[in-house]
Write a protein that holds these residues in place. Structure first.
Motif, PDB file in Angstrom:
ATOM      1  N   GLY A  34       0.817  -1.216   0.000  1.00  0.00           N
ATOM      2  CA  GLY A  34       0.000   0.000   0.000  1.00  0.00           C
ATOM      3  C   GLY A  34       0.844   1.256   0.000  1.00  0.00           C
ATOM      4  O   GLY A  34       1.821   1.355   0.750  1.00  0.00           O
ATOM      5  N   THR A  35       0.474   2.218  -0.815  1.00  0.00           N
ATOM      6  CA  THR A  35       1.249   3.451  -0.952  1.00  0.00           C
ATOM      7  C   THR A  35       1.150   4.347   0.282  1.00  0.00           C
ATOM      8  O   THR A  35       1.891   5.315   0.415  1.00  0.00           O
ATOM      9  N   HIS A  36       0.208   4.057   1.184  1.00  0.00           N
ATOM     10  CA  HIS A  36       0.075   4.862   2.405  1.00  0.00           C
ATOM     11  C   HIS A  36       0.913   4.297   3.553  1.00  0.00           C
ATOM     12  O   HIS A  36       1.047   4.935   4.596  1.00  0.00           O
ATOM     13  N   SER A  37       1.458   3.093   3.376  1.00  0.00           N
ATOM     14  CA  SER A  37       2.170   2.405   4.458  1.00  0.00           C
ATOM     15  C   SER A  37       3.655   2.746   4.445  1.00  0.00           C
ATOM     16  O   SER A  37       4.499   1.901   4.132  1.00  0.00           O
ATOM     17  N   PHE A  38       3.989   3.984   4.793  1.00  0.00           N
ATOM     18  CA  PHE A  38       5.383   4.425   4.768  1.00  0.00           C
ATOM     19  C   PHE A  38       6.260   3.557   5.665  1.00  0.00           C
ATOM     20  O   PHE A  38       7.352   3.159   5.267  1.00  0.00           O
ATOM     21  N   ALA A  39       5.784   3.264   6.886  1.00  0.00           N
ATOM     22  CA  ALA A  39       6.587   2.484   7.833  1.00  0.00           C
ATOM     23  C   ALA A  39       6.835   1.075   7.308  1.00  0.00           C
ATOM     24  O   ALA A  39       7.960   0.570   7.364  1.00  0.00           O
ATOM     25  N   VAL A  66      15.204   4.829  -2.619  1.00  0.00           N
ATOM     26  CA  VAL A  66      13.806   4.655  -2.197  1.00  0.00           C
ATOM     27  C   VAL A  66      13.573   5.295  -0.828  1.00  0.00           C
ATOM     28  O   VAL A  66      12.618   6.057  -0.640  1.00  0.00           O
ATOM     29  N   VAL A  67      14.453   4.994   0.131  1.00  0.00           N
ATOM     30  CA  VAL A  67      14.294   5.523   1.490  1.00  0.00           C
ATOM     31  C   VAL A  67      14.463   7.040   1.502  1.00  0.00           C
ATOM     32  O   VAL A  67      13.714   7.749   2.189  1.00  0.00           O
ATOM     33  N   PHE A  68      15.406   7.564   0.722  1.00  0.00           N
ATOM     34  CA  PHE A  68      15.613   9.017   0.642  1.00  0.00           C
ATOM     35  C   PHE A  68      14.337   9.708   0.176  1.00  0.00           C
ATOM     36  O   PHE A  68      13.862  10.668   0.811  1.00  0.00           O
ATOM     37  N   ILE A  69      13.771   9.234  -0.930  1.00  0.00           N
ATOM     38  CA  ILE A  69      12.546   9.832  -1.474  1.00  0.00           C
ATOM     39  C   ILE A  69      11.388   9.694  -0.483  1.00  0.00           C
ATOM     40  O   ILE A  69      10.586  10.610  -0.290  1.00  0.00           O
ATOM     41  N   MET A  70      11.332   8.532   0.171  1.00  0.00           N
ATOM     42  CA  MET A  70      10.279   8.260   1.156  1.00  0.00           C
ATOM     43  C   MET A  70      10.360   9.231   2.332  1.00  0.00           C
ATOM     44  O   MET A  70       9.347   9.810   2.750  1.00  0.00           O
ATOM     45  N   VAL A  71      11.563   9.426   2.857  1.00  0.00           N
ATOM     46  CA  VAL A  71      11.755  10.304   4.020  1.00  0.00           C
ATOM     47  C   VAL A  71      11.439  11.757   3.677  1.00  0.00           C
ATOM     48  O   VAL A  71      10.823  12.467   4.469  1.00  0.00           O
ATOM     49  N   VAL A  72      11.862  12.197   2.494  1.00  0.00           N
ATOM     50  CA  VAL A  72      11.548  13.563   2.057  1.00  0.00           C
ATOM     51  C   VAL A  72      10.036  13.774   2.063  1.00  0.00           C
ATOM     52  O   VAL A  72       9.533  14.813   2.535  1.00  0.00           O
ATOM     53  N   GLN A  73       9.300  12.790   1.569  1.00  0.00           N
ATOM     54  CA  GLN A  73       7.844  12.906   1.517  1.00  0.00           C
ATOM     55  C   GLN A  73       7.215  12.828   2.913  1.00  0.00           C
ATOM     56  O   GLN A  73       6.204  13.478   3.184  1.00  0.00           O
ATOM     57  N   MET A  74       7.817  12.056   3.817  1.00  0.00           N
ATOM     58  CA  MET A  74       7.333  11.986   5.198  1.00  0.00           C
ATOM     59  C   MET A  74       7.532  13.325   5.899  1.00  0.00           C
ATOM     60  O   MET A  74       6.649  13.806   6.611  1.00  0.00           O
ATOM     61  N   ILE A  75       8.697  13.951   5.698  1.00  0.00           N
ATOM     62  CA  ILE A  75       8.972  15.256   6.305  1.00  0.00           C
ATOM     63  C   ILE A  75       8.017  16.310   5.746  1.00  0.00           C
ATOM     64  O   ILE A  75       7.541  17.186   6.477  1.00  0.00           O
ATOM     65  N   GLY A  77       5.067  15.779   4.857  1.00  0.00           N
ATOM     66  CA  GLY A  77       3.711  15.513   5.321  1.00  0.00           C
ATOM     67  C   GLY A  77       2.813  14.826   4.314  1.00  0.00           C
ATOM     68  O   GLY A  77       1.582  14.817   4.472  1.00  0.00           O
ATOM     69  N   ARG A  78       3.402  14.235   3.272  1.00  0.00           N
ATOM     70  CA  ARG A  78       2.587  13.513   2.285  1.00  0.00           C
ATOM     71  C   ARG A  78       2.011  12.234   2.894  1.00  0.00           C
ATOM     72  O   ARG A  78       2.637  11.595   3.738  1.00  0.00           O
ATOM     73  N   ASN A  79       0.812  11.872   2.450  1.00  0.00           N
ATOM     74  CA  ASN A  79       0.153  10.661   2.950  1.00  0.00           C
ATOM     75  C   ASN A  79       0.259   9.489   1.996  1.00  0.00           C
ATOM     76  O   ASN A  79      -0.054   8.359   2.357  1.00  0.00           O
ATOM     77  N   CYS A  80       0.700   9.762   0.766  1.00  0.00           N
ATOM     78  CA  CYS A  80       0.752   8.716  -0.261  1.00  0.00           C
ATOM     79  C   CYS A  80       2.134   8.739  -0.918  1.00  0.00           C
ATOM     80  O   CYS A  80       2.597   9.797  -1.354  1.00  0.00           O
ATOM     81  N   LEU A  81       2.792   7.601  -0.981  1.00  0.00           N
ATOM     82  CA  LEU A  81       4.145   7.529  -1.524  1.00  0.00           C
ATOM     83  C   LEU A  81       4.162   7.625  -3.042  1.00  0.00           C
ATOM     84  O   LEU A  81       3.375   6.990  -3.732  1.00  0.00           O
ATOM     85  N   TRP A  82       5.098   8.425  -3.553  1.00  0.00           N
ATOM     86  CA  TRP A  82       5.367   8.489  -4.991  1.00  0.00           C
ATOM     87  C   TRP A  82       6.828   8.146  -5.202  1.00  0.00           C
ATOM     88  O   TRP A  82       7.706   8.624  -4.492  1.00  0.00           O
ATOM     89  N   LEU A  83       7.089   7.282  -6.199  1.00  0.00           N
ATOM     90  CA  LEU A  83       8.451   6.950  -6.586  1.00  0.00           C
ATOM     91  C   LEU A  83       8.588   7.071  -8.095  1.00  0.00           C
ATOM     92  O   LEU A  83       7.642   6.764  -8.829  1.00  0.00           O
TER      93      LEU A  83
END
Length: 195
Positions: A34-39, A66-75, A77-83
């Motif tokens: 799921g794209t919302h499951s960042f953890a 992948v983790v770099f892009i993910m963390v940037v989006q977490m900081i 405040g995005r709710n859905c992951l984009w890669l």
């Protein structure tokens, strides 16, 4: 409590159930979790790089991106992951991935016995930003760690520790990951280049 204590095994189960054929694309893993499951996604990709599946050429660099892009989006405040497509289209060997999952089962089962929600204030801003920023810095060094045996796996294991804490709301794991995140670059440099 049962949901929390088996959260890590559940992620491995989901990953294993997504494997089919000779190889699997990164996008298939993301769709399964799921794209919302960042953890969950951070945990899976960092564990892949920690396990014997890290023998897949370039996997440490892919995980770092992948983790770099993910963390940037977490900081942000995005709710859905984009890669980007060049990442999501990349394929991994199903055989090596299954071997990695099997190898991870025992340590994950061991760790799960000690997990519980605690120090949950660490999962709110601004506290959450500190480990995220440290992980962001660590991912910038990870592609270079491919030249030092096992160093990429160690870095990925520390990221996995943070992701496990995030997934299970266990602040003690976050504190442990903070301590290790601060020491990994120094240790890698010392043992890789200093000695």
């Amino acid at each position: 409590m049962a949901e929390v204590t088996h959260a890590l095994s559940d992620v491995l189960d989901q990953l294993e159930s997504s494997i089919h054929g000779e190889s699997i694309a990164v996008t298939e893993v993301i769709e399964k979790l799921g794209t919302h499951s960042f953890a969950s996604l951070m945990l899976v990709f960092s564990l892949i790089s920690t396990s014997p599946a890290s023998a897949i050429p370039g996997i440490t660099t892919v995980v770092a991106v992948v983790v770099f892009i993910m963390v940037v989006q977490m900081i942000a405040g995005r709710n859905c992951l984009w890669l980007p497509g060049f990442i999501t289209r990349r394929r991994m060997s199903s055989e090596k991935l299954c071997k990695g999952i099997g190898w991870l089962r025992k340590p994950v089962h061991f760790v799960e016995r000690f997990l519980k929600p605690r120090l949950t204030f660490l999962f709110h801003r601004p506290w959450l930003w500190l480990p995220l920023i440290l992980i962001l810095c660590l991912t910038l060094f990870m592609p270079f760690m491919e030249i030092i045996p096992t160093s990429g796996s160690i870095a990925s294991a520390v990221i996995a520790l943070f992701a496990a804490g995030l997934l299970t709301r266990d602040g003690a794991l976050v504190i442990a990951s903070l301590v290790l995140l601060s020491g990994v670059p120094v240790a890698v440099w010392y043992f890789g280049f200093g000695g």
